[in-house]
Write an enzyme that holds these catalytic residues in place. Structure first.
Site, short mmCIF file in Angstrom:
data_model
loop_
_atom_site.label_atom_id
_atom_site.label_comp_id
_atom_site.label_asym_id
_atom_site.label_seq_id
_atom_site.Cartn_x
_atom_site.Cartn_y
_atom_site.Cartn_z
N THR A 7 31.83 7.77 -2.62
CA THR A 7 31.37 8.70 -3.65
C THR A 7 32.56 9.52 -4.18
O THR A 7 33.35 10.05 -3.40
CB THR A 7 30.31 9.67 -3.08
N ASP A 38 36.14 9.62 -9.73
CA ASP A 38 36.40 10.97 -10.26
C ASP A 38 37.77 11.46 -9.79
O ASP A 38 38.52 12.08 -10.55
CB ASP A 38 35.32 11.95 -9.78
O1 RIB Z 1 30.77 10.23 -9.12
C1 RIB Z 1 30.10 10.79 -8.03
C2 RIB Z 1 29.03 11.72 -8.49
O2 RIB Z 1 28.04 10.99 -9.17
C3 RIB Z 1 28.29 12.43 -7.36
O3 RIB Z 1 28.91 13.62 -6.95
C4 RIB Z 1 26.90 12.63 -7.96
O4 RIB Z 1 26.61 13.97 -8.25
C5 RIB Z 1 26.86 11.75 -9.20
O5 RIB Z 1 26.91 12.51 -10.34
#
Ligand code: RIB
Length: 294
Positions: free
Chosen positions: A242, A246
């Protein structure tokens, strides 16, 4: 140069499960954690941890105030995050024993951005600044048009990918950050297409847009004009993927803002993402600059 991340802020509810639940099945989780997330907020955190001057715009309910406190602790300016009476966005994340995840989103405040909020936030930025966008808020097209009028560069991470992406003014973008699924969809190619093929198609289809294609354990690919580069991940044990994308996005932008060449920026961003993947959670898993830059 200032960076505005106009995007989602989510409360992530992480259920540790044996396997991703199947249709009609009920399973128990061995742990439940509530933590900070949202693609927008994660990317703002990644940019700030990487040392950039970052501003976050979005919308939360009163249940999301801890997100602002955390972002501020990393140095993110949060004046443009509006508050309303309803709920903050939420992400229900199943994390299985093989470290695969599945995510269900509830948009909450993320889907209630108004034109006044867009104009108000963008009025503080201009030529030479950058706006970073994902696909977890409403009115993304309006943010893009307003940003273009004001002379900002537009970096778009069309994630999660849905049918609304094709309707965005994509040619206003200066860079796309895509994974293989988003890249293939944007390139009108089947999902299993080879990474270099996806990159070539995107470079041809969007000749004015820098293409940054993240490829999981295969690293990342870059394409723009005649330039082709590739970066590799570092080998660390996987705890939770996760927010890997980002983290990559924030660090790539930060590395380029420090004038590092593309090859080095890819290496830095892959290293940051590899570290994030070795830790559990979204925002909390993103490393700080001193862990990443030599
Ligand atoms: O890219 C990861 C994110 O995707 C998570 O933190 C979740 O909130 C979703 O938005």
């Amino acid at each position: 140069m200032k960076i505005l991340v106009f995007g989602s802020l989510n409360i992530d509810l992480i259920f540790s499960v044996d396997h991703i639940v199947r249709p009609g099945e009920t399973i128990s989780s061995s742990a439940l954690e509530r933590s900070a997330g949202g693609k927008g907020a994660n990317q703002a955190a990644s940019l700030a941890k990487a040392g950039m001057d970052v501003y976050m715009a979005g919308k939360i309910g009163s249940d999301g105030k801890f997100l602002l406190e955390l972002l501020e602790s990393y140095g993110v300016h949060t004046d443009h995050v509006a508050q309303y009476e309803g709920a903050t966005g939420q992400a229900l994340i199943q994390l299985d024993k093989n470290r695969q995840n599945a995510i269900v989103l509830f948009s909450g405040g993320n889907a209630r951005i108004t034109d006044d909020e867009i104009n108000g936030a963008l009025s503080q930025f201009g030529s030479g600044d950058i706006v970073v966008l994902q696909n977890e808020i409403n009115r993304t097209a309006e943010v893009m048009r307003c940003a273009k009028k004001r002379g900002l560069k537009i970096y778009l991470n069309p994630s999660p990918y849905d049918e609304g992406i094709a309707k965005l003014p994509l040619n206003l973008a200066d860079a796309f950050f895509v994974n293989e699924i988003e890249g293939a969809a944007l390139a009108d190619l089947p999902p299993e297409t080879a990474f270099p093929t996806i990159r070539e198609r995107l470079v041809k289809k969007f000749p004015h847009v820098e293409i940054i294609l993240t490829a999981g354990k295969d690293g990342a690919f870059y394409g723009f004009n005649a330039v082709r580069e590739k970066g590799n991940i570092i080998d660390l044990p996987v705890a939770d993927t996760t927010a890997a994308g980002d983290t990559f996005t924030g660090y790539f932008i930060a590395a380029r803002a420090r004038d590092l060449p593309i090859q080095e920026a890819l290496t830095i961003a892959c290293k940051a993402a590899s570290i994030a993947v070795s830790r559990k959670g979204a925002m909390a898993s993103i490393p700080f600059a001193e862990e990443v830059f030599d």
